[in-house]
Scaffold this motif. Structure first.
Motif, short mmCIF file in Angstrom:
data_model
loop_
_atom_site.label_atom_id
_atom_site.label_comp_id
_atom_site.label_asym_id
_atom_site.label_seq_id
_atom_site.Cartn_x
_atom_site.Cartn_y
_atom_site.Cartn_z
N LYS A 4 0.82 -1.21 0.00
CA LYS A 4 0.00 0.00 0.00
C LYS A 4 0.86 1.26 0.00
CE LYS A 4 -3.76 0.40 2.64
NZ LYS A 4 -4.59 0.52 3.85
N ALA A 22 -8.40 7.85 -1.53
CA ALA A 22 -9.32 6.71 -1.38
C ALA A 22 -8.61 5.51 -0.74
CB ALA A 22 -9.90 6.32 -2.73
N ILE A 23 -7.34 5.30 -1.09
CA ILE A 23 -6.58 4.21 -0.50
C ILE A 23 -6.32 4.49 0.98
CG2 ILE A 23 -4.34 3.03 -0.48
CD1 ILE A 23 -4.27 3.44 -3.54
N ILE A 24 -5.94 5.71 1.31
CA ILE A 24 -5.65 6.08 2.70
C ILE A 24 -6.90 5.93 3.57
CG2 ILE A 24 -5.07 8.03 4.22
CD1 ILE A 24 -3.17 8.97 1.95
N SER A 25 -8.03 6.39 3.07
CA SER A 25 -9.27 6.35 3.86
C SER A 25 -9.99 5.00 3.76
CB SER A 25 -10.21 7.48 3.42
OG SER A 25 -10.63 7.27 2.09
N SER A 26 -9.46 4.10 2.96
CA SER A 26 -10.06 2.77 2.74
C SER A 26 -11.52 2.87 2.30
CB SER A 26 -9.97 1.91 4.02
OG SER A 26 -8.64 1.71 4.37
N SER A 27 -11.81 3.88 1.51
CA SER A 27 -13.18 4.05 1.02
C SER A 27 -13.39 3.24 -0.26
CB SER A 27 -13.47 5.53 0.77
OG SER A 27 -12.60 6.05 -0.21
N GLN A 28 -14.65 3.09 -0.60
CA GLN A 28 -15.03 2.35 -1.80
C GLN A 28 -14.55 3.10 -3.04
OE1 GLN A 28 -16.47 -0.62 -1.66
NE2 GLN A 28 -16.50 -0.86 -3.88
N GLN A 34 -10.68 1.85 -9.43
CA GLN A 34 -10.40 0.44 -9.16
C GLN A 34 -9.54 -0.15 -10.27
OE1 GLN A 34 -11.27 -1.34 -6.26
NE2 GLN A 34 -9.78 -2.73 -7.15
N ILE A 123 -2.86 -5.38 -2.62
CA ILE A 123 -2.67 -4.06 -2.02
C ILE A 123 -2.38 -4.15 -0.52
CG2 ILE A 123 -5.14 -3.68 -1.65
CD1 ILE A 123 -2.71 -0.93 -2.65
N ASP A 124 -2.88 -5.18 0.15
CA ASP A 124 -2.67 -5.33 1.59
C ASP A 124 -1.45 -6.17 1.93
OD1 ASP A 124 -5.03 -3.87 2.22
OD2 ASP A 124 -6.22 -5.64 1.71
#
Length: 183
Positions: A4, A22-28, A34, A123-124
């Motif tokens: 990440k 979006a990646i930092i906030s883990s939002s959709q 995507q 990503i994780d």
């Protein structure tokens, strides 16, 4: 190191702040972001494989029992890139012959030393490396621009990536210049 974090650095380089947030906030993510994220993760795995194959090989050693002097690659736990050596239980080199999907050896119980590819990460994922996140990000951006057919931009990032890798290789080992003789 986290995949990440490397992807976030690559987002900075390709100037995609929306995806980074979006990646930092883990939002959709929407479909477009995507798709970009999927490409960046794919590029990360390509760069990681390149680094492992060309600059920092992963060496594995496994004890294997051959069947009729044949060791199938499927018997080994990793994906075989290159066979370094085969040794017997006393540490002596064993002659071997390499085929497409197996090795012929002289002996039943041997130790196979080989280079392998790393597992694919998402990503994780988490991985260990002495190369910095920035260098990985250079390679990711190079691959991403190449996929996008932005060849001139890809060339710029390729130079950055290769120069950084060369700097790493120089630091890794000392250079010994042979003594000169005067006539």
């Amino acid at each position: 190191m986290l995949v990440k974090d490397v992807i976030l650095k690559a987002c900075d380089f390709i100037e995609n702040e929306e995806l980074a947030q979006a990646i930092i906030s883990s939002s959709q993510l929407d479909q477009e972001n995507q798709n970009v994220l999927d490409k960046l993760v794919k590029c990360f795995n390509l760069v990681r494989n390149e680094i492992v194959c060309e600059y920092m090989p992963i060496v594995k050693m496994e004890k294997v029992i051959s069947c009729e002097n044949k060791i199938l690659f499927s018997q080994l736990s990793g994906k075989v890139v290159d066979i370094i050596s085969v040794k017997d239980k006393f540490g002596e080199n064993v002659k071997f012959k390499l085929y497409d999907d197996y090795i012929m050896v002289e002996g039943q119980e041997v130790f196979v030393y080989y280079n392998t590819l790393p597992e694919e990460l998402n990503i994780d994922g988490q991985f260990n490396s002495t190369i910095s996140e920035r260098v990985y990000a250079y390679g990711i951006v190079r691959e991403y621009y190449f996929i996008q057919t932005l060849y001139e931009d890809a060339k710029v990032w390729d130079e950055r990536f290769k120069n950084s890798i060369q700097t790493f290789e120089r630091k890794k080992g000392e250079t010994i210049i042979p003594r000169r003789r005067w006539i």
